[in-house]
Design a protein around this motif. Structure first.
Motif, PDB file in Angstrom:
ATOM      1  N   UNK A  84      80.108 110.768  58.015  1.00  0.00           N
ATOM      2  CA  UNK A  84      80.226 109.983  59.262  1.00  0.00           C
ATOM      3  C   UNK A  84      78.992 110.143  60.130  1.00  0.00           C
ATOM      4  N   UNK A  85      77.857 110.015  59.491  1.00  0.00           N
ATOM      5  CA  UNK A  85      76.581 110.142  60.196  1.00  0.00           C
ATOM      6  C   UNK A  85      75.753 108.907  59.879  1.00  0.00           C
ATOM      7  N   UNK A  86      75.361 108.178  60.907  1.00  0.00           N
ATOM      8  CA  UNK A  86      74.627 106.944  60.627  1.00  0.00           C
ATOM      9  C   UNK A  86      73.197 107.252  60.191  1.00  0.00           C
ATOM     10  N   UNK A  87      72.630 106.295  59.483  1.00  0.00           N
ATOM     11  CA  UNK A  87      71.290 106.461  58.912  1.00  0.00           C
ATOM     12  C   UNK A  87      70.392 105.291  59.342  1.00  0.00           C
ATOM     13  N   UNK A  88      69.089 105.459  59.119  1.00  0.00           N
ATOM     14  CA  UNK A  88      68.184 104.339  59.410  1.00  0.00           C
ATOM     15  C   UNK A  88      68.193 103.365  58.228  1.00  0.00           C
ATOM     16  N   UNK A  89      67.651 102.193  58.469  1.00  0.00           N
ATOM     17  CA  UNK A  89      67.627 101.149  57.439  1.00  0.00           C
ATOM     18  C   UNK A  89      67.001 101.649  56.136  1.00  0.00           C
ATOM     19  N   UNK A  90      67.577 101.286  55.025  1.00  0.00           N
ATOM     20  CA  UNK A  90      66.968 101.605  53.730  1.00  0.00           C
ATOM     21  C   UNK A  90      65.634 100.864  53.598  1.00  0.00           C
ATOM     22  N   UNK A  91      65.603  99.632  54.106  1.00  0.00           N
ATOM     23  CA  UNK A  91      64.389  98.818  53.964  1.00  0.00           C
ATOM     24  C   UNK A  91      63.197  99.382  54.755  1.00  0.00           C
ATOM     25  N   UNK A 134      62.896  96.459  48.707  1.00  0.00           N
ATOM     26  CA  UNK A 134      64.305  96.237  48.317  1.00  0.00           C
ATOM     27  C   UNK A 134      64.670  94.760  48.510  1.00  0.00           C
ATOM     28  N   UNK A 135      64.862  94.064  47.396  1.00  0.00           N
ATOM     29  CA  UNK A 135      65.223  92.645  47.504  1.00  0.00           C
ATOM     30  C   UNK A 135      66.733  92.476  47.349  1.00  0.00           C
ATOM     31  N   UNK A 136      67.187  91.237  47.498  1.00  0.00           N
ATOM     32  CA  UNK A 136      68.631  90.978  47.527  1.00  0.00           C
ATOM     33  C   UNK A 136      69.307  91.324  46.200  1.00  0.00           C
ATOM     34  N   UNK A 137      68.650  90.950  45.128  1.00  0.00           N
ATOM     35  CA  UNK A 137      69.235  91.217  43.807  1.00  0.00           C
ATOM     36  C   UNK A 137      69.398  92.722  43.574  1.00  0.00           C
ATOM     37  N   UNK A 138      68.394  93.482  43.959  1.00  0.00           N
ATOM     38  CA  UNK A 138      68.468  94.944  43.804  1.00  0.00           C
ATOM     39  C   UNK A 138      69.502  95.522  44.773  1.00  0.00           C
ATOM     40  N   UNK A 139      69.600  94.932  45.970  1.00  0.00           N
ATOM     41  CA  UNK A 139      70.579  95.406  46.949  1.00  0.00           C
ATOM     42  C   UNK A 139      72.005  95.284  46.389  1.00  0.00           C
ATOM     43  N   UNK A 140      72.299  94.192  45.670  1.00  0.00           N
ATOM     44  CA  UNK A 140      73.623  94.074  45.050  1.00  0.00           C
ATOM     45  C   UNK A 140      73.814  95.144  43.971  1.00  0.00           C
ATOM     46  N   UNK A 161      71.387  84.969  58.939  1.00  0.00           N
ATOM     47  CA  UNK A 161      72.115  83.701  58.793  1.00  0.00           C
ATOM     48  C   UNK A 161      72.544  83.411  57.354  1.00  0.00           C
ATOM     49  N   UNK A 162      72.742  84.474  56.590  1.00  0.00           N
ATOM     50  CA  UNK A 162      73.149  84.258  55.207  1.00  0.00           C
ATOM     51  C   UNK A 162      74.430  85.030  54.906  1.00  0.00           C
ATOM     52  N   UNK A 163      75.461  84.351  54.362  1.00  0.00           N
ATOM     53  CA  UNK A 163      76.683  85.055  53.967  1.00  0.00           C
ATOM     54  C   UNK A 163      76.411  86.034  52.819  1.00  0.00           C
ATOM     55  N   UNK A 164      77.293  86.984  52.632  1.00  0.00           N
ATOM     56  CA  UNK A 164      77.152  87.966  51.552  1.00  0.00           C
ATOM     57  C   UNK A 164      78.532  88.323  51.014  1.00  0.00           C
ATOM     58  N   UNK A 167      69.297  91.960  55.721  1.00  0.00           N
ATOM     59  CA  UNK A 167      70.281  91.543  54.713  1.00  0.00           C
ATOM     60  C   UNK A 167      70.376  92.504  53.519  1.00  0.00           C
ATOM     61  N   UNK A 168      69.253  92.955  52.916  1.00  0.00           N
ATOM     62  CA  UNK A 168      69.405  93.874  51.774  1.00  0.00           C
ATOM     63  C   UNK A 168      70.077  95.205  52.153  1.00  0.00           C
ATOM     64  N   UNK A 169      69.896  95.646  53.413  1.00  0.00           N
ATOM     65  CA  UNK A 169      70.551  96.881  53.847  1.00  0.00           C
ATOM     66  C   UNK A 169      72.066  96.706  53.875  1.00  0.00           C
ATOM     67  N   UNK A 170      72.520  95.641  54.526  1.00  0.00           N
ATOM     68  CA  UNK A 170      73.970  95.462  54.708  1.00  0.00           C
ATOM     69  C   UNK A 170      74.651  95.125  53.377  1.00  0.00           C
TER      70      UNK A 170
END
Ligand code: OOG
Ligand code: MG
Length: 260
Positions: free
Chosen positions: A20-27, A33-39, A75-78, A151-154
């Motif tokens: 329960x400790x927040x982190x900074x963005x992976x990106x 880190x692109x979208x395909x790798x993020x999935x 502005x992109x669904x995931x 987007x790749x982080x989330x």
């Protein structure tokens, strides 16, 4: 530990959730880190949880409404996966001690009666694969500090998933016009937002079709029996101890949730 690959990124996210400790963005560290790798990171996080005994029970969409997209600046669904431990009965208070920075959002929820496989699924085909429609609430809890992510982080973070609630009342999709199914979201008895099903990609079945079509790109599909969260209809509300939150739908019934 430098985060520059799928394994280290998934381990960082799992540790953030567990502690329960927040982190900074992976990106920030892994700018490539692109979208395909993020999935793939998301899949690694989910496999780690299933190895611990969790079961996949459904699919969720995120950032399908303008209200959510504007708030999060994306502005992109995931898509993401729902695990069995995310489900809470509606008389269960949101367990704040288990969360970092919870927010809650009303959603229209589907239970599937047939598999749905993209590509090229239409909204009509998607709706025909639905068994029942339910009122829902999703509790999100980004592992990224202050919900600051690209987007790749989330996507890697399984779309901030934490918990969800759904109403017992199930309505056949044939008996509803989801474009006009309205919800009033209230906090401590005061209405703070309203929306209709049209807020979600024009119609929640469009969101469902979008999920099937984007899962197809990963060689995945939506299975009969799955629960599908179609995405927050309104902006999400921060959750604090003792708050009373309700979502009252036109035909799907009402949910009243608290937190402790
Ligand atoms: C991402 C999760 C989005 C939804 O319904 O839009 C989501 C976030 O807002 O942190 O679950
Ligand atoms: Mg959501």
């Amino acid at each position: 530990m430098a985060v520059t690959d799928i394994k280290s990124a998934s381990e960082k996210l799992l540790a953030a959730e567990d502690s329960r400790t927040s982190i900074s963005r992976i990106t920030e560290e892994w700018s490539g880190l692109d979208l395909e790798t993020a999935y793939k990171v998301q899949r690694e996080v989910i496999s780690a949880r299933t190895a611990q005994g969790r079961k996949i029970i459904g699919t969720k969409l995120g950032l399908t409404s303008k209200a959510k997209q504007v708030r999060m600046g994306i502005n992109s669904p995931l898509t993401a996966k729902l695990l069995d431990n995310y489900y809470l009965a509606t008389d269960t208070p949101i367990p704040l001690a288990a969360l970092i920075q919870p927010r809650i959002e009303p959603e229209i929820v589907f239970i599937m009666k047939q598999d749905l496989r993209g590509p090229n699924v239409t909204a009509a085909q998607a709706l025909a694969a639905v068994e029942s429609v339910h009122a829902g609430f999703e509790v999100i809890d980004s592992r990224f500090t202050d919900y600051s992510f690209a987007l790749p982080d989330v996507v890697s973070d399984n779309a901030s998933s934490a918990y969800f609630f759904m109403g017992n009342k199930g309505v056949s999709p044939a008996d509803l016009d989801l474009t006009f199914e309205a919800v009033a979201l209230s906090v401590n008895g005061k209405c703070v937002a309203t929306a209709t099903g049209a807020a979600v990609q024009g119609h929640p079945a469009e969101a469902l079709a979008l999920a099937a079509n984007s899962l197809a790109a990963q060689g995945d599909y939506i299975r009969a029996g799955e629960i599908v969260l179609t995405g927050g209809l309104t902006d999400a509300i921060p959750v604090e101890a003792g708050v009373q939150i309700s979502a009252e739908f036109t035909n799907l019934g009402s949910l009243f949730i608290t937190a402790e």
